[in-house]
Write a protein that holds these residues in place. Structure first.
Motif, mmCIF file in Angstrom:
data_model
loop_
_atom_site.group_PDB
_atom_site.id
_atom_site.type_symbol
_atom_site.label_atom_id
_atom_site.label_comp_id
_atom_site.label_asym_id
_atom_site.label_seq_id
_atom_site.Cartn_x
_atom_site.Cartn_y
_atom_site.Cartn_z
ATOM 1 N N VAL A 199 1.612 -5.237 -21.537
ATOM 2 C CA VAL A 199 2.752 -4.821 -20.922
ATOM 3 C C VAL A 199 3.565 -5.972 -20.525
ATOM 4 O O VAL A 199 2.956 -6.882 -19.836
ATOM 5 N N ASN A 200 4.769 -5.660 -20.706
ATOM 6 C CA ASN A 200 5.636 -6.713 -20.214
ATOM 7 C C ASN A 200 6.054 -6.445 -18.798
ATOM 8 O O ASN A 200 6.590 -7.450 -18.114
ATOM 9 N N PHE A 201 6.200 -5.234 -18.560
ATOM 10 C CA PHE A 201 6.562 -4.740 -17.030
ATOM 11 C C PHE A 201 6.215 -3.586 -16.655
ATOM 12 O O PHE A 201 6.039 -2.639 -17.463
ATOM 13 N N PHE A 202 5.774 -3.347 -15.279
ATOM 14 C CA PHE A 202 5.438 -2.168 -14.952
ATOM 15 C C PHE A 202 5.572 -1.819 -13.545
ATOM 16 O O PHE A 202 5.605 -3.009 -12.772
ATOM 17 N N MET A 203 5.986 -0.554 -12.871
ATOM 18 C CA MET A 203 5.952 -0.292 -11.626
ATOM 19 C C MET A 203 5.605 1.138 -11.351
ATOM 20 O O MET A 203 5.901 2.053 -12.172
ATOM 21 N N ALA A 204 4.756 1.383 -10.408
ATOM 22 C CA ALA A 204 4.387 2.704 -10.136
ATOM 23 C C ALA A 204 5.233 3.176 -8.807
ATOM 24 O O ALA A 204 5.052 2.440 -7.865
ATOM 25 N N ILE A 205 5.622 4.375 -8.960
ATOM 26 C CA ILE A 205 6.265 4.783 -7.573
ATOM 27 C C ILE A 205 5.720 6.019 -6.971
ATOM 28 O O ILE A 205 5.364 7.024 -7.807
ATOM 29 N N ALA A 206 5.375 6.007 -5.765
ATOM 30 C CA ALA A 206 4.787 7.152 -5.229
ATOM 31 C C ALA A 206 5.822 7.941 -4.610
ATOM 32 O O ALA A 206 6.613 7.593 -3.738
ATOM 33 N N LYS A 207 5.862 9.359 -5.219
ATOM 34 C CA LYS A 207 6.927 10.230 -5.023
ATOM 35 C C LYS A 207 6.537 11.113 -3.841
ATOM 36 O O LYS A 207 5.905 12.052 -4.206
ATOM 37 N N MET A 208 6.934 10.903 -2.625
ATOM 38 C CA MET A 208 6.269 11.691 -1.419
ATOM 39 C C MET A 208 6.763 13.022 -1.601
ATOM 40 O O MET A 208 5.771 13.758 -1.388
ATOM 41 N N THR A 209 7.783 13.415 -1.697
ATOM 42 C CA THR A 209 8.068 14.832 -1.662
ATOM 43 C C THR A 209 7.645 15.605 -2.890
ATOM 44 O O THR A 209 7.465 17.018 -2.687
ATOM 45 N N GLU A 210 7.358 14.629 -4.096
ATOM 46 C CA GLU A 210 6.380 15.774 -5.161
ATOM 47 C C GLU A 210 5.000 15.368 -5.160
ATOM 48 O O GLU A 210 4.638 16.060 -6.002
ATOM 49 N N SER A 211 4.566 14.710 -4.240
ATOM 50 C CA SER A 211 3.252 14.459 -3.938
ATOM 51 C C SER A 211 2.523 13.966 -5.384
ATOM 52 O O SER A 211 1.370 14.510 -5.994
ATOM 53 N N VAL B 166 0.874 -1.032 -0.038
ATOM 54 C CA VAL B 166 -0.172 -0.302 0.226
ATOM 55 C C VAL B 166 0.892 1.225 -0.175
ATOM 56 O O VAL B 166 2.049 1.159 0.641
ATOM 57 N N THR B 167 0.366 2.272 -0.754
ATOM 58 C CA THR B 167 1.314 3.575 -0.679
ATOM 59 C C THR B 167 0.229 4.582 -0.479
ATOM 60 O O THR B 167 -1.172 4.494 -0.560
ATOM 61 N N ASN B 168 0.721 5.648 0.285
ATOM 62 C CA ASN B 168 -0.471 6.798 0.619
ATOM 63 C C ASN B 168 0.210 8.148 0.901
ATOM 64 O O ASN B 168 0.992 8.227 1.631
ATOM 65 N N ILE B 169 0.059 8.945 -0.279
ATOM 66 C CA ILE B 169 0.526 10.189 -0.400
ATOM 67 C C ILE B 169 -0.309 11.288 0.352
ATOM 68 O O ILE B 169 0.392 11.917 1.201
ATOM 69 N N THR B 170 -1.511 11.134 0.315
ATOM 70 C CA THR B 170 -2.479 12.319 0.758
ATOM 71 C C THR B 170 -3.758 11.584 1.026
ATOM 72 O O THR B 170 -4.751 12.305 0.961
ATOM 73 N N GLY B 171 -3.617 10.387 1.562
ATOM 74 C CA GLY B 171 -5.153 9.774 2.084
ATOM 75 C C GLY B 171 -5.537 8.810 0.995
ATOM 76 O O GLY B 171 -6.576 8.500 1.408
ATOM 77 N N LYS C 181 10.790 -10.860 -6.327
ATOM 78 C CA LYS C 181 9.458 -10.651 -6.884
ATOM 79 C C LYS C 181 9.270 -9.267 -7.514
ATOM 80 O O LYS C 181 9.913 -8.307 -6.982
ATOM 81 N N PRO C 182 8.402 -9.092 -8.686
ATOM 82 C CA PRO C 182 8.335 -7.871 -9.025
ATOM 83 C C PRO C 182 7.521 -6.808 -8.006
ATOM 84 O O PRO C 182 7.247 -7.213 -7.183
ATOM 85 N N VAL C 183 7.894 -5.758 -7.893
ATOM 86 C CA VAL C 183 7.366 -4.473 -7.161
ATOM 87 C C VAL C 183 6.320 -3.946 -8.156
ATOM 88 O O VAL C 183 6.843 -2.640 -8.586
ATOM 89 N N PRO C 184 5.044 -3.992 -8.081
ATOM 90 C CA PRO C 184 3.853 -3.122 -8.784
ATOM 91 C C PRO C 184 4.140 -1.866 -8.103
ATOM 92 O O PRO C 184 3.722 -1.021 -9.018
ATOM 93 N N LEU C 185 3.941 -1.540 -6.931
ATOM 94 C CA LEU C 185 3.880 -0.433 -6.309
ATOM 95 C C LEU C 185 4.597 -0.055 -5.091
ATOM 96 O O LEU C 185 4.858 -1.190 -4.131
ATOM 97 N N THR C 186 5.307 0.858 -4.886
ATOM 98 C CA THR C 186 6.327 1.192 -3.974
ATOM 99 C C THR C 186 6.558 2.645 -3.706
ATOM 100 O O THR C 186 5.916 3.605 -4.483
ATOM 101 N N ALA C 187 7.006 2.956 -2.559
ATOM 102 C CA ALA C 187 7.548 4.611 -2.218
ATOM 103 C C ALA C 187 8.682 4.638 -2.364
ATOM 104 O O ALA C 187 9.454 5.720 -2.118
ATOM 105 N N ASP C 188 9.576 3.773 -2.816
ATOM 106 C CA ASP C 188 10.971 3.673 -2.604
ATOM 107 C C ASP C 188 11.399 4.177 -3.888
ATOM 108 O O ASP C 188 11.623 3.318 -4.921
#
Length: 609
Positions: free
Chosen positions: A499-511, A471-476, A587-594
């Motif tokens: 899609v062969n590969f995807f990953m979403a990154i939550a960029k906290m500092t940029e919201s 789970v990621t959470n930038i603003t609720g 393991k793939p990382v579909p969603l991360t804040a890293d």
């Protein structure tokens, strides 16, 4: 469960608390008599007595109930183990005749060990069968009787979670904890509530369950439920807060709020405060024109009845309009800021923990270096802590309303993790939190990590650190891996692309969220990629109601798509293994804040909506 010495001390504390409540009442009446006499002597009797009923009732209610709650809470924080066992047994007794109680042998539970043996850890999915029966009209299923309303939040599968709110929980877990928190504010800064309160909340009713029970925002339900005489203390009427069109809602808040002597500003999410400030500056010409003339901008899409409510509250104020124009002229950046129209603002209440620091920094540019009080560990499911000072975002666990258990973050993957109680926690350590509430959530795993920052007497004070796995959470928005995976899959089908590969990154500092994608078809045009991105965006809003709300309210921008070179998945895998991950564990990382996980990826093209 609780000890005999605790029972005796508890009874004595009740008597002592009653005496202090009487003293507080006498103090308030004397203070108001002096204020009234001074107002008369200065020829300001009309202004003073105009708001006297609402001010006096607000002060008396808060001071007397707040004194009671704070004295009782302070006592129980010294005896946290006994207080927690009493809370647990109270919850179990109240719901003894429910179907959940019968399924889990509540009648046999005499000790904490019995409770843990009979009631396994729960999630929303395991409770959904019971909640579903409630929303279809059945009583005594998860809670005694039926819930009086539901708070809604995003579920992992896309279906909203309906979090029960009982009459008991509404009175104690919601209102009483709010009063305790507010009383601590007036004790610290009595001037913070001398003027108007501007509270920003969402709609109390967003719809009805099949049996006709309303569901919506817990904060909105709290504001709507205030007595009418107390509502006069608030700058913004509930009808404005409930407007669905965010442009109209924000314009209404600003138009009414700018003309009030606001001393206390409250909303859970600090990003909302920056957004309000931005809009105030963006719409300054229209707002100042309306303030000067006592009008309401014609093309703002207010519901007819809400426009009438606003019209009754405003009148021409050319003096204020001129003052604000002068403030803009004097501002180094030529901006209209909240510190210009709310010069007497004493305190802001909002979240300050987790990744809120990014929003807090931006907010202070608009509001100045104002005192900020954290609202505590707060979710649709629970009000889990109550910060008692503005010196720290940490809040004391709400031990009188909820029963808490914890698992150390290093133990969460153990086959049989050790569950700890409040009296077993260590300062500086981080834990997964589990709770049992007065509204039917038993040993509930919310997938949150908290950190112990200290203690109020023997009771831990905590801050929210982050969501747990997946789970990621930038603003609720609380975006889950499963939701993103589902959105990508639906978009592939709709756009007829792979899609062969995807990953979403939550960029906290940029919201913001960045979506990294390796398409199978390298011949996709820019328009095709943009269409895919647009479909992912639409699917996420359809699947996750919180994400949709944050996008609609402009607190989140749309996704940014980064088109990756061919072979990016293999590149990513090799890099992860080189960083110490065993190949068998990869393991793939579909969603991360890293954000570091984007390091090995080569971007060919970036697409924005």
């Amino acid at each position: 469960m609780e000890s005999k010495p605790f029972k005796v001390k508890n009874s004595l504390n009740k008597l002592n608390t009653g005496l202090k409540m009487g003293e507080k009442l006498a103090e308030i009446l004397l203070d108001e008599s002096i204020r009234g006499a001074l107002a008369i002597s200065k020829g300001k009797a009309k202004d003073h007595f105009k708001d006297l009923p609402s001010n006096l009732i607000f002060k008396m209610g808060l001071a007397i109930s707040g004194t009671k709650l704070s004295e009782r809470f302070a006592f129980k924080t010294k005896h946290v183990k006994d207080a927690q066992l009493r809370t647990l047994m109270s919850i179990l007794r109240e719901n003894m005749e429910t179907q959940f109680a019968k399924d889990h042998n509540f009648s046999e539970i005499k000790t904490l060990e019995d409770f843990r043996k009979n009631v396994p850890v729960q999630t929303y999915d395991t409770l959904a069968l019971y909640i579903n029966q409630h929303i279809h009209g059945k009583a005594d299923i998860l809670v005694k009787g039926k819930p009086v309303s539901y708070a809604t939040t995003s579920g992992t599968t896309g279906e909203p979670k309906y979090i029960p709110i009982t009459e008991r929980a509404k009175k104690t877990s919601h209102k009483n904890v709010s009063r305790l928190w507010t009383h601590s504010i007036t004790t610290e800064r009595p001037d913070s509530l001398q003027g108007k309160i501007l509270a920003i909340a969402s709609a109390a009713e967003e719809g009805k369950t099949p049996d006709g029970t309303s569901y919506g925002s817990a904060s909105g339900q709290l504001v709507r439920g205030l007595p009418k005489v107390i509502q006069k203390k608030f700058s913004i009427p509930y009808e404005v807060l409930a407007i669905e069109n965010y442009t109209a809602k924000y314009y209404g808040i600003l138009l009414l709020g700018m003309q009030d002597n606001v001393t206390f500003l409250s909303t859970a999410n600090p990003s909302t405060l920056s957004l309000i400030a931005n809009k105030g500056n963006e719409w300054r010409e229209d707002l100042l024109n309306d303030i000067e003339k006592g009008t309401i901008k014609e093309d703002i899409e207010f519901p007819v009845e809400v426009r009438k409510i606003i019209a009754k509250r405003i009148k021409p104020n050319p003096k204020l309009a001129d003052q604000l124009r002068a403030s803009i002229a004097a501002d180094s950046d030529g901006k209209l800021r909240p510190k210009h129209y709310w010069p007497n603002l004493v305190m802001i209440a909002c979240w300050t923990g987790g990744n809120s620091n990014t929003f807090i920094r931006t907010m202070k540019e608009w509001y100045g270096n104002i005192t900020i009080r954290d609202m505590g560990y707060l979710a649709s499911e629970i009000r889990g802590s109550v910060p008692l000072t503005s010196d720290s975002s940490a809040g004391a666990l709400t031990i009188t309303e909820n029963f808490f258990e914890f698992v150390h973050i290093n133990k969460i993957e153990d086959p049989e993790p050790e569950f700890l109680t409040c009296d077993q926690l260590v300062k500086g350590e981080q834990y997964y939190i589990f709770f049992t509430t007065r509204a039917g959530l038993y040993r509930y795993n919310i997938n949150d990590i908290v950190e112990v920052k200290g203690f109020v007497n023997a009771t831990p004070t905590i801050v929210f650190v982050q969501k747990g796995k997946g789970v990621t959470n930038i603003t609720g928005e609380k975006l889950y891996e499963q939701q993103l995976i589902a959105a990508i899959k639906k978009s592939e089908e709709f756009c007829d692309t792979k899609v062969n590969f995807f990953m979403a990154i939550a960029k906290m500092t940029e919201s913001k969220y960045d979506l990294y994608v390796e398409f199978e078809d390298r011949a996709l045009t820019l328009d095709m990629k943009r269409a895919f991105l647009n479909e992912v965006e639409n699917n996420l809003q359809e699947i996750n109601i919180e994400y949709k709300a944050k996008r609609s309210s402009l607190r989140l921008p749309p996704l940014t798509l980064h088109d990756l070179e061919q072979g990016s998945f293999e590149t990513f895998k090799k890099w992860r293994i080189s960083q110490g991950i065993r190949e068998a564990q990869f393991k793939p990382v579909p969603l991360t804040a890293d954000i570091k996980l984007s390091t090995p990826l080569t971007i060919l093209e970036t697409i924005c909506l």
